[in-house]
Scaffold this motif. Structure first.
Motif, PDB file in Angstrom:
ATOM      1  N   SER A   1       0.856  -1.180   0.000  1.00  0.00           N
ATOM      2  CA  SER A   1       0.000   0.000   0.000  1.00  0.00           C
ATOM      3  C   SER A   1       0.895   1.233   0.000  1.00  0.00           C
ATOM      4  O   SER A   1       1.753   1.395   0.874  1.00  0.00           O
ATOM      5  CB  SER A   1      -0.894  -0.001   1.245  1.00  0.00           C
ATOM      6  N   GLY A   2       0.694   2.106  -0.995  1.00  0.00           N
ATOM      7  CA  GLY A   2       1.508   3.315  -1.099  1.00  0.00           C
ATOM      8  C   GLY A   2       0.660   4.522  -1.441  1.00  0.00           C
ATOM      9  O   GLY A   2      -0.234   4.438  -2.300  1.00  0.00           O
ATOM     10  N   ASP A   3       0.908   5.643  -0.766  1.00  0.00           N
ATOM     11  CA  ASP A   3       0.176   6.881  -1.018  1.00  0.00           C
ATOM     12  C   ASP A   3       1.154   8.048  -1.059  1.00  0.00           C
ATOM     13  O   ASP A   3       1.933   8.244  -0.114  1.00  0.00           O
ATOM     14  CB  ASP A   3      -0.857   7.154   0.073  1.00  0.00           C
ATOM     15  N   LEU A   4       1.108   8.825  -2.142  1.00  0.00           N
ATOM     16  CA  LEU A   4       1.891  10.051  -2.278  1.00  0.00           C
ATOM     17  C   LEU A   4       0.927  11.217  -2.408  1.00  0.00           C
ATOM     18  O   LEU A   4       0.171  11.306  -3.374  1.00  0.00           O
ATOM     19  CB  LEU A   4       2.802   9.977  -3.505  1.00  0.00           C
ATOM     20  N   LEU A   5       0.957  12.106  -1.431  1.00  0.00           N
ATOM     21  CA  LEU A   5       0.068  13.273  -1.420  1.00  0.00           C
ATOM     22  C   LEU A   5       0.911  14.524  -1.653  1.00  0.00           C
ATOM     23  O   LEU A   5       1.848  14.805  -0.902  1.00  0.00           O
ATOM     24  CB  LEU A   5      -0.668  13.373  -0.082  1.00  0.00           C
ATOM     25  N   VAL A   6       0.571  15.263  -2.712  1.00  0.00           N
ATOM     26  CA  VAL A   6       1.274  16.497  -3.073  1.00  0.00           C
ATOM     27  C   VAL A   6       0.272  17.645  -2.994  1.00  0.00           C
ATOM     28  O   VAL A   6      -0.797  17.599  -3.618  1.00  0.00           O
ATOM     29  CB  VAL A   6       1.875  16.409  -4.486  1.00  0.00           C
ATOM     30  N   ARG A   7       0.624  18.706  -2.219  1.00  0.00           N
ATOM     31  CA  ARG A   7      -0.282  19.844  -2.018  1.00  0.00           C
ATOM     32  C   ARG A   7       0.458  21.146  -2.310  1.00  0.00           C
ATOM     33  O   ARG A   7       1.676  21.240  -2.102  1.00  0.00           O
ATOM     34  CB  ARG A   7      -0.786  19.888  -0.572  1.00  0.00           C
ATOM     35  N   GLU A   8      -0.283  22.143  -2.771  1.00  0.00           N
ATOM     36  CA  GLU A   8       0.280  23.486  -2.909  1.00  0.00           C
ATOM     37  C   GLU A   8       0.688  23.963  -1.517  1.00  0.00           C
ATOM     38  O   GLU A   8      -0.067  23.817  -0.551  1.00  0.00           O
ATOM     39  CB  GLU A   8      -0.753  24.412  -3.529  1.00  0.00           C
ATOM     40  N   ALA A   9       1.907  24.508  -1.388  1.00  0.00           N
ATOM     41  CA  ALA A   9       2.503  24.737  -0.075  1.00  0.00           C
ATOM     42  C   ALA A   9       1.749  25.757   0.761  1.00  0.00           C
ATOM     43  O   ALA A   9       1.635  25.602   1.982  1.00  0.00           O
ATOM     44  CB  ALA A   9       3.963  25.164  -0.244  1.00  0.00           C
ATOM     45  N   THR A  10       1.226  26.816   0.161  1.00  0.00           N
ATOM     46  CA  THR A  10       0.624  27.904   0.928  1.00  0.00           C
ATOM     47  C   THR A  10      -0.800  27.586   1.357  1.00  0.00           C
ATOM     48  O   THR A  10      -1.158  27.693   2.537  1.00  0.00           O
ATOM     49  CB  THR A  10       0.639  29.200   0.116  1.00  0.00           C
ATOM     50  N   THR A  11      -1.623  27.159   0.421  1.00  0.00           N
ATOM     51  CA  THR A  11      -3.040  26.955   0.718  1.00  0.00           C
ATOM     52  C   THR A  11      -3.400  25.496   0.982  1.00  0.00           C
ATOM     53  O   THR A  11      -4.443  25.207   1.573  1.00  0.00           O
ATOM     54  CB  THR A  11      -3.902  27.447  -0.453  1.00  0.00           C
ATOM     55  N   GLY A  12      -2.563  24.572   0.532  1.00  0.00           N
ATOM     56  CA  GLY A  12      -2.883  23.154   0.663  1.00  0.00           C
ATOM     57  C   GLY A  12      -3.770  22.620  -0.436  1.00  0.00           C
ATOM     58  O   GLY A  12      -4.049  21.418  -0.496  1.00  0.00           O
ATOM     59  N   VAL A  13      -4.239  23.505  -1.327  1.00  0.00           N
ATOM     60  CA  VAL A  13      -5.074  23.102  -2.463  1.00  0.00           C
ATOM     61  C   VAL A  13      -4.563  23.821  -3.711  1.00  0.00           C
ATOM     62  O   VAL A  13      -4.061  24.947  -3.624  1.00  0.00           O
ATOM     63  CB  VAL A  13      -6.565  23.440  -2.236  1.00  0.00           C
ATOM     64  N   PRO A  14      -4.667  23.186  -4.889  1.00  0.00           N
ATOM     65  CA  PRO A  14      -5.186  21.831  -5.062  1.00  0.00           C
ATOM     66  C   PRO A  14      -4.213  20.773  -4.528  1.00  0.00           C
ATOM     67  O   PRO A  14      -3.057  21.079  -4.218  1.00  0.00           O
ATOM     68  CB  PRO A  14      -5.336  21.709  -6.581  1.00  0.00           C
ATOM     69  N   ALA A  15      -4.715  19.551  -4.404  1.00  0.00           N
ATOM     70  CA  ALA A  15      -3.907  18.440  -3.916  1.00  0.00           C
ATOM     71  C   ALA A  15      -3.995  17.288  -4.904  1.00  0.00           C
ATOM     72  O   ALA A  15      -5.029  17.074  -5.539  1.00  0.00           O
ATOM     73  CB  ALA A  15      -4.377  18.000  -2.533  1.00  0.00           C
ATOM     74  N   SER A  16      -2.892  16.553  -5.032  1.00  0.00           N
ATOM     75  CA  SER A  16      -2.852  15.393  -5.914  1.00  0.00           C
ATOM     76  C   SER A  16      -2.433  14.177  -5.097  1.00  0.00           C
ATOM     77  O   SER A  16      -1.469  14.240  -4.327  1.00  0.00           O
ATOM     78  CB  SER A  16      -1.856  15.621  -7.054  1.00  0.00           C
ATOM     79  N   GLU A  17      -3.162  13.075  -5.250  1.00  0.00           N
ATOM     80  CA  GLU A  17      -2.831  11.859  -4.522  1.00  0.00           C
ATOM     81  C   GLU A  17      -2.596  10.718  -5.504  1.00  0.00           C
ATOM     82  O   GLU A  17      -3.443  10.409  -6.340  1.00  0.00           O
ATOM     83  CB  GLU A  17      -3.946  11.476  -3.552  1.00  0.00           C
ATOM     84  N   THR A  18      -1.408  10.107  -5.392  1.00  0.00           N
ATOM     85  CA  THR A  18      -1.062   8.929  -6.172  1.00  0.00           C
ATOM     86  C   THR A  18      -1.077   7.734  -5.233  1.00  0.00           C
ATOM     87  O   THR A  18      -0.377   7.732  -4.222  1.00  0.00           O
ATOM     88  CB  THR A  18       0.332   9.076  -6.811  1.00  0.00           C
ATOM     89  N   SER A  19      -1.865   6.711  -5.574  1.00  0.00           N
ATOM     90  CA  SER A  19      -2.050   5.574  -4.679  1.00  0.00           C
ATOM     91  C   SER A  19      -1.869   4.265  -5.432  1.00  0.00           C
ATOM     92  O   SER A  19      -2.300   4.134  -6.584  1.00  0.00           O
ATOM     93  CB  SER A  19      -3.439   5.590  -4.031  1.00  0.00           C
ATOM     94  N   VAL A  20      -1.233   3.301  -4.775  1.00  0.00           N
ATOM     95  CA  VAL A  20      -1.178   1.922  -5.260  1.00  0.00           C
ATOM     96  C   VAL A  20      -1.560   1.022  -4.102  1.00  0.00           C
ATOM     97  O   VAL A  20      -1.195   1.269  -2.948  1.00  0.00           O
ATOM     98  CB  VAL A  20       0.212   1.543  -5.807  1.00  0.00           C
ATOM     99  N   ASP A  21      -2.309  -0.032  -4.404  1.00  0.00           N
ATOM    100  CA  ASP A  21      -2.784  -0.946  -3.364  1.00  0.00           C
ATOM    101  C   ASP A  21      -3.013  -2.300  -4.016  1.00  0.00           C
ATOM    102  O   ASP A  21      -3.869  -2.429  -4.896  1.00  0.00           O
ATOM    103  CB  ASP A  21      -4.070  -0.407  -2.737  1.00  0.00           C
ATOM    104  N   ALA A  22      -2.247  -3.313  -3.581  1.00  0.00           N
ATOM    105  CA  ALA A  22      -2.360  -4.626  -4.213  1.00  0.00           C
ATOM    106  C   ALA A  22      -1.719  -5.681  -3.328  1.00  0.00           C
ATOM    107  O   ALA A  22      -0.875  -5.385  -2.482  1.00  0.00           O
ATOM    108  CB  ALA A  22      -1.687  -4.623  -5.586  1.00  0.00           C
ATOM    109  N   VAL A  23      -2.134  -6.923  -3.535  1.00  0.00           N
ATOM    110  CA  VAL A  23      -1.463  -8.087  -2.958  1.00  0.00           C
ATOM    111  C   VAL A  23      -0.734  -8.783  -4.098  1.00  0.00           C
ATOM    112  O   VAL A  23      -1.360  -9.185  -5.091  1.00  0.00           O
ATOM    113  CB  VAL A  23      -2.456  -9.043  -2.276  1.00  0.00           C
ATOM    114  N   ILE A  24       0.581  -8.907  -3.976  1.00  0.00           N
ATOM    115  CA  ILE A  24       1.421  -9.314  -5.098  1.00  0.00           C
ATOM    116  C   ILE A  24       2.199 -10.576  -4.730  1.00  0.00           C
ATOM    117  O   ILE A  24       2.871 -10.610  -3.688  1.00  0.00           O
ATOM    118  CB  ILE A  24       2.406  -8.188  -5.455  1.00  0.00           C
ATOM    119  N   PRO A  25       2.150 -11.629  -5.560  1.00  0.00           N
ATOM    120  CA  PRO A  25       2.975 -12.818  -5.328  1.00  0.00           C
ATOM    121  C   PRO A  25       4.408 -12.559  -5.789  1.00  0.00           C
ATOM    122  O   PRO A  25       4.631 -11.980  -6.854  1.00  0.00           O
ATOM    123  CB  PRO A  25       2.296 -13.902  -6.173  1.00  0.00           C
ATOM    124  N   MET A  26       5.380 -13.020  -4.994  1.00  0.00           N
ATOM    125  CA  MET A  26       6.786 -12.802  -5.317  1.00  0.00           C
ATOM    126  C   MET A  26       7.587 -14.053  -4.985  1.00  0.00           C
ATOM    127  O   MET A  26       7.229 -14.818  -4.079  1.00  0.00           O
ATOM    128  CB  MET A  26       7.349 -11.607  -4.528  1.00  0.00           C
TER     129      MET A  26
END
Length: 244
Positions: A140-165
């Motif tokens: 599970s991975g989440d990257l949240l990027v926000r404008e520094a002054t106001t906090g908006v807009p915000a962009s969230e990149t997410s991955v979530d999986a069960v992976i065989p290795m």
């Protein structure tokens, strides 16, 4: 992926009668991983450099493992491993990303969490130790990027999986010294996605205490819908554990 799992599974079946523990064994360890992050993240086609644009720094790192080995040759041994990487930083975008304009100052947070359940057999168990198995990784991975002054807009990149290795571990003991060197890792590559997680180490064991120092490298190139993480996390680590 099915071919990889079948090949590894077949190797595990062949390896099962070769070696097994004489008694039930239990071990646990905790470690500190001084990791650096590099690579890129994508959100609906927009791409950001997580190192140069976001200037992410390591905030905390949690690593813990637990294993149990037994003398029943048909059944696999079990290992659990948990890793949590949290990084944050302030940077400036060199391109538009997730609705935030180029040149904007941004605040970013990355949370990467994974739990591994590994089933493995001991192929060799003497001064040369070799384990072979399969890992199911809950990533599970989440990257949240926000404008520094106001906090908006915000962009969230997410991955979530069960992976065989696939899982492979090797260790070489120097008899009568308590000193050993080894390496272990998990790996898969399928349909454009790939995950690799390897470490190499030196170990000193006295009584039930195990002390390790080494280097770990984890590479994630994974796409989940419109989101993609293509990052490398690596650096030295130290750990302390007990084995019964």
């Amino acid at each position: 992926m099915r071919k990889l799992m079948a090949a590894i599974g077949g190797s595990m079946i062949l390896a099962a009668p070769l070696a097994h523990a004489d008694v039930v064994g239990l071990g646990a360890s905790v470690s500190y991983w001084d990791s650096d992050l590099s690579g890129k993240a994508a959100d609906s086609g927009d791409v950001v450099d997580v190192e140069n644009d976001l200037n992410l720094d390591n905030d905390s790192n949690v690593n813990a493992s637990l294993y149990i080995e037994h003398p029943v040759p048909v059944l696999p041994n079990v290992r659990l491993n948990y890793t949590l990487v949290e990084q944050s930083g302030r940077g400036r975008l060199s391109a538009d990303f997730g609705g935030i304009n180029i040149g904007s100052d941004v605040r970013s947070d990355l949370d990467l969490e994974q739990l591994d359940v590994t089933l493995y057999y001991e192929v060799l168990d003497n001064w040369v130790n070799l384990d072979l198995g399969l890992t199911a990784r809950d990533l599970s991975g989440d990257l949240l990027v926000r404008e520094a002054t106001t906090g908006v807009p915000a962009s969230e990149t997410s991955v979530d999986a069960v992976i065989p290795m696939g899982y492979l571990a090797a260790r070489f003991d120097l008899p009568l010294t308590g000193v050993s060197v080894g390496a272990d890792g998990n790996f898969i590559s399928f349909d454009g996605d790939s995950l690799y997680d390897f470490n190499a180490y030196g170990q000193y064991e006295i009584a039930m205490l195990q002390l390790r120092a080494g280097y770990r490298q984890m590479s994630i190139d994974y796409e989940d819908g419109n989101d993609r993480l293509d990052v490398d996390i690596d650096g030295p680590f130290i750990s302390a554990g007990v084995a019964f």
